[in-house]
Each structure stands twice: as C-alpha cells, then as structure tokens.
Design an enzyme around this catalytic site. Structure first.
Site, PDB file in Angstrom:
ATOM      1  CB  SER A 109      54.771  48.311  67.261  1.00 16.25           C
ATOM      2  OG  SER A 109      54.388  48.728  68.561  1.00 16.25           O
ATOM      3  CE1 TYR A 167      49.433  47.257  66.011  1.00 19.45           C
ATOM      4  CE2 TYR A 167      50.567  47.558  68.099  1.00 19.45           C
ATOM      5  CZ  TYR A 167      50.360  47.925  66.783  1.00 19.45           C
ATOM      6  OH  TYR A 167      51.093  48.967  66.237  1.00 19.45           O
TER       7      TYR A 167
HETATM    8  P1  NDP Z   1      46.894  55.879  61.636  1.00 20.67           P
HETATM    9  O1  NDP Z   1      45.633  55.226  62.090  1.00 20.67           O
HETATM   10  O2  NDP Z   1      46.999  57.357  61.755  1.00 20.67           O
HETATM   11  O3  NDP Z   1      47.202  55.455  60.120  1.00 20.67           O
HETATM   12  C1  NDP Z   1      47.000  54.131  59.681  1.00 20.67           C
HETATM   13  C2  NDP Z   1      47.034  54.091  58.170  1.00 20.67           C
HETATM   14  O4  NDP Z   1      46.845  52.713  57.755  1.00 20.67           O
HETATM   15  C3  NDP Z   1      45.923  54.906  57.527  1.00 20.67           C
HETATM   16  O5  NDP Z   1      46.453  55.641  56.452  1.00 20.67           O
HETATM   17  C4  NDP Z   1      44.958  53.855  57.017  1.00 20.67           C
HETATM   18  O6  NDP Z   1      44.329  54.280  55.793  1.00 20.67           O
HETATM   19  C5  NDP Z   1      45.903  52.670  56.718  1.00 20.67           C
HETATM   20  N1  NDP Z   1      45.142  51.420  56.696  1.00 20.67           N
HETATM   21  C6  NDP Z   1      44.606  50.746  57.740  1.00 20.67           C
HETATM   22  N2  NDP Z   1      43.892  49.696  57.299  1.00 20.67           N
HETATM   23  C7  NDP Z   1      43.968  49.713  55.931  1.00 20.67           C
HETATM   24  C8  NDP Z   1      43.417  48.909  54.908  1.00 20.67           C
HETATM   25  N3  NDP Z   1      42.628  47.847  55.158  1.00 20.67           N
HETATM   26  N4  NDP Z   1      43.679  49.230  53.618  1.00 20.67           N
HETATM   27  C9  NDP Z   1      44.472  50.285  53.328  1.00 20.67           C
HETATM   28  N5  NDP Z   1      45.035  51.082  54.247  1.00 20.67           N
HETATM   29  C10 NDP Z   1      44.777  50.799  55.540  1.00 20.67           C
HETATM   30  O7  NDP Z   1      48.052  55.182  62.470  1.00 20.67           O
HETATM   31  P2  NDP Z   1      49.653  55.370  62.497  1.00 20.67           P
HETATM   32  O8  NDP Z   1      50.122  56.330  61.499  1.00 20.67           O
HETATM   33  O9  NDP Z   1      50.031  55.574  63.909  1.00 20.67           O
HETATM   34  O10 NDP Z   1      50.092  53.890  62.117  1.00 20.67           O
HETATM   35  C11 NDP Z   1      50.957  53.569  61.051  1.00 20.67           C
HETATM   36  C12 NDP Z   1      51.681  52.290  61.405  1.00 20.67           C
HETATM   37  O11 NDP Z   1      52.494  52.520  62.551  1.00 20.67           O
HETATM   38  C13 NDP Z   1      50.775  51.109  61.762  1.00 20.67           C
HETATM   39  O12 NDP Z   1      51.319  49.942  61.205  1.00 20.67           O
HETATM   40  C14 NDP Z   1      50.844  51.065  63.298  1.00 20.67           C
HETATM   41  O13 NDP Z   1      50.612  49.776  63.783  1.00 20.67           O
HETATM   42  C15 NDP Z   1      52.270  51.505  63.516  1.00 20.67           C
HETATM   43  N6  NDP Z   1      52.618  52.031  64.820  1.00 20.67           N
HETATM   44  C16 NDP Z   1      51.941  53.118  65.366  1.00 20.67           C
HETATM   45  C17 NDP Z   1      52.338  53.622  66.587  1.00 20.67           C
HETATM   46  C18 NDP Z   1      51.628  54.747  67.253  1.00 20.67           C
HETATM   47  O14 NDP Z   1      51.790  54.926  68.483  1.00 20.67           O
HETATM   48  N7  NDP Z   1      50.883  55.559  66.529  1.00 20.67           N
HETATM   49  C19 NDP Z   1      53.500  53.081  67.305  1.00 20.67           C
HETATM   50  C20 NDP Z   1      54.107  51.940  66.664  1.00 20.67           C
HETATM   51  C21 NDP Z   1      53.692  51.475  65.468  1.00 20.67           C
HETATM   52  P3  NDP Z   1      42.743  54.204  55.492  1.00 20.67           P
HETATM   53  O15 NDP Z   1      42.025  54.139  56.802  1.00 20.67           O
HETATM   54  O16 NDP Z   1      42.477  55.440  54.697  1.00 20.67           O
HETATM   55  O17 NDP Z   1      42.603  52.960  54.675  1.00 20.67           O
HETATM   56  C1  8X3 Z   2      51.774  51.170  68.907  1.00 24.60           C
HETATM   57  C2  8X3 Z   2      52.472  51.327  70.211  1.00 24.60           C
HETATM   58  O1  8X3 Z   2      52.487  50.664  72.648  1.00 24.60           O
HETATM   59  O2  8X3 Z   2      50.343  51.267  71.665  1.00 24.60           O
HETATM   60  O3  8X3 Z   2      52.317  50.125  68.204  1.00 24.60           O
HETATM   61  O4  8X3 Z   2      51.373  49.170  71.137  1.00 24.60           O
HETATM   62  S1  8X3 Z   2      51.621  50.554  71.456  1.00 24.60           S
END
Ligand code: NDP
Ligand code: 8X3
Length: 251
Positions: free
Chosen positions: A136, A149
């Site tokens: 991120s 985080y």
């Molecule tokens: P979402 O919340 O839409 O998706 C997160 C996914 O992670 C879900 O499929 C969830 O599945 C899975 N997950 C979380 N905890 C568990 C667990 N204990 N076991 C198995 N699966 C798990 O978020 P994003 O798609 O945005 O996030 C994806 C990645 O991108 C993350 O690592 C996030 O930190 C990162 N990110 C996101 C950004 C944003 O602005 N959206 C920016 C930068 C990075 P389920 O709940 O079904 O288990």
């Molecule tokens: C997700 C982006 O800026 O909310 O990783 O931390 S931010």
C-alpha cells in the site's frame, strides 16, 4: 499451456476482480477467502475448470495446509502467488487503538502472508514462478491513524525486496504492488461496516477500482520472463500529498 494463479482475498475488491481478469485471460485460478458462498459464485460465473474455490481463514495455518493438500490435480502446481488478502482495522491514533485490532492486522497482513509464501516457495522455484504481494502507499507515507496498518504494509515491501535477493538466480519474480485509494470493501471493513463513512471517503474522489488493480496485476504477470517489476505505486489522479503537520506551542 495455461498456468495456475493462487489469489488470496478473492471474495471482494482487488482479489475478486483479479479472479475475473486472470480466468478470462486463460489462467486457472485458485480463489481463497473465508466467504465460501462468494467463492462459489465465482465458480458459477467462470466455470469449475477455470476456478477452484478454497475457503479458509488465512490466519489458521492448519486450515491453509488442508486447503493446499486438497487442491485438485489441475490446480496443484501454482505458478503465481498473489498475496492480496489483508485489512486495516480502525483509524484511531496509536494511543487510543485496540490491541486486538493491531494483532489481527499483523496476523493477516504479515503472518499469514509469510506462511503461505513459505509453503509455496519450493514449487514456485521449481516452476520459475512469481509472487505478487499487495502492499500500500501506507507503507511509504505515514498518516494519522495508519500506525500498525502502515507498519504491516512496510513489512510487505521490505519482505518482497528481501525475497528478490534470496531468490537471485532462481528465475522467480517478486513484485510489491503499492496502491493508494481504491473503492472496495476496504473502508467498510476498517470502519466495522459503516457504509456512510465508506461512501463519504470515496465520494467525488474518483478512486481506483478493483478492476484497475487487477489489470495491473495481469500486466505484471504477463511481462516477459526476463523482466521484474520490483515495486509499483499507484494512485488515483485526485489523491496526492500534503505538507507535514506542525504542532505550535500555545495554540
Ligand atoms: P476488501 O475488503 O474488498 O477485500 C479483502 C479480502 O481479504 C477479502 O476477500 C477478504 O475475504 C480477505 N481476507 C481478509 N481477512 C481474511 C482472513 N482472515 N482469511 C481469509 N481472507 C481474508 O479489500 P481490498 O480488495 O481493497 O484489499 C485487498 C488488499 O489490498 C489488502 O491487502 C489491502 O490492505 C490492500 N490495499 C487496499 C487499498 C484500498 O484502498 N482498497 C489500497 C492499498 C492496499 P473474506 O472476508 O471473505 O475472508
Ligand atoms: C489502503 C490505502 O491510504 O487507506 O492501503 O492506507 S490507505
């Protein structure tokens, strides 16, 4: 011959969009996450020959072992691991944060990611495969309430670069993908289901989408085998940087 990608966090956001992009580009996809019904929807949409659903809590190493042991023959040989599952919990300053939330972020974003990587590394080396880790912008740019985080995502960057060093000469590619604001369920999870807070954050910002990130992941995976993207940082045009904050005595 088509290749196999294992995508964690495939029930939502980046992961879900990536399952579609990779499956529609000829990859076999192992889709993981806890919400089994959402994984089944992907199978129904894309076909059981393209998508294998593996529902387990990524923080449970025994469940992870069980899911890996049960991979059907066509999905057994993973060529690409996309470590995407992750979450942020809370936006409180460190001094007001909940320690359980901190530990959940470390267990999910760090411990589970290294555990799965460790288990798949021998096969990835054998097949000269690749690893894409989702970090991120929070890894590089601190912001109030980002504390643990951001720390977990900084770990992901440094672990990715360390893997690159260790895997020197094996042909295995490793990339750290560092996105900024993207509208997924991320903020809903972070705020414990506060849809209003999530809508407010993204409103008018024209944030990136899961599909934007999925396109980037597919591009990275499709580059010629002699090329490695070490790190890539992405933001929506409407997100940029602020000055340092200065606390003035007497205010
Ligand atoms: P979402 O919340 O839409 O998706 C997160 C996914 O992670 C879900 O499929 C969830 O599945 C899975 N997950 C979380 N905890 C568990 C667990 N204990 N076991 C198995 N699966 C798990 O978020 P994003 O798609 O945005 O996030 C994806 C990645 O991108 C993350 O690592 C996030 O930190 C990162 N990110 C996101 C950004 C944003 O602005 N959206 C920016 C930068 C990075 P389920 O709940 O079904 O288990
Ligand atoms: C997700 C982006 O800026 O909310 O990783 O931390 S931010």
């Amino acid at each position: 011959m088509s290749k196999t990608v294992l995508i964690t966090g495939a029930t939502s956001g980046f992961g879900k969009a990536s399952v579609h992009r990779f499956a529609n580009s000829g990859w076999r996809v192992i889709a993981t996450g806890r919400r089994a019904e959402r994984l089944q929807e992907l199978v129904n949409e894309l076909g059981a020959d393209k998508v294998h659903p593996a529902a387990f809590d990524i923080c449970d190493p025994a469940a992870m072992d069980n899911a890996l042991a049960k991979l059907p023959a066509p999905f057994k040989n993973v060529d690409l691991l996309i470590n995407n599952a992750g979450l942020a919990l809370g936006t409180a300053p460190a001094q007001e944060s909940d320690l359980d939330q901190w530990n959940t972020m470390i267990d999910t974003n760090v411990r589970a990611l290294i555990t799965l990587t460790h288990k798949l590394l021998p096969g990835l080396i054998k097949r000269k495969g690749a690893i894409i880790n989702i970090s991120s912008v929070a890894a590089s740019y601190p912001y109030p309430g980002g504390n643990v985080y951001g720390g977990t995502k900084a770990f992901v960057v440094q672990f990715s670069l360390g893997l690159r060093s260790d895997l020197h000469g094996t042909g295995v590619r490793v990339t750290s993908v560092e996105p900024g604001m993207a509208e997924t369920e991320f903020t809903l999870v972070r705020t414990k289901g506060n849809q209003e807070a999530s809508d407010k954050l993204y409103k008018g910002a024209n944030p990136m989408t899961g599909e934007d990130i999925a396109d980037t992941l597919l591009w990275i995976a499709s580059l010629p085998a002699h090329m490695n993207i070490n790190r890539i940082e992405l933001m929506p045009v409407n997100q940029s940087f602020s000055p340092f904050q200065v606390y003035r005595v007497g205010n």
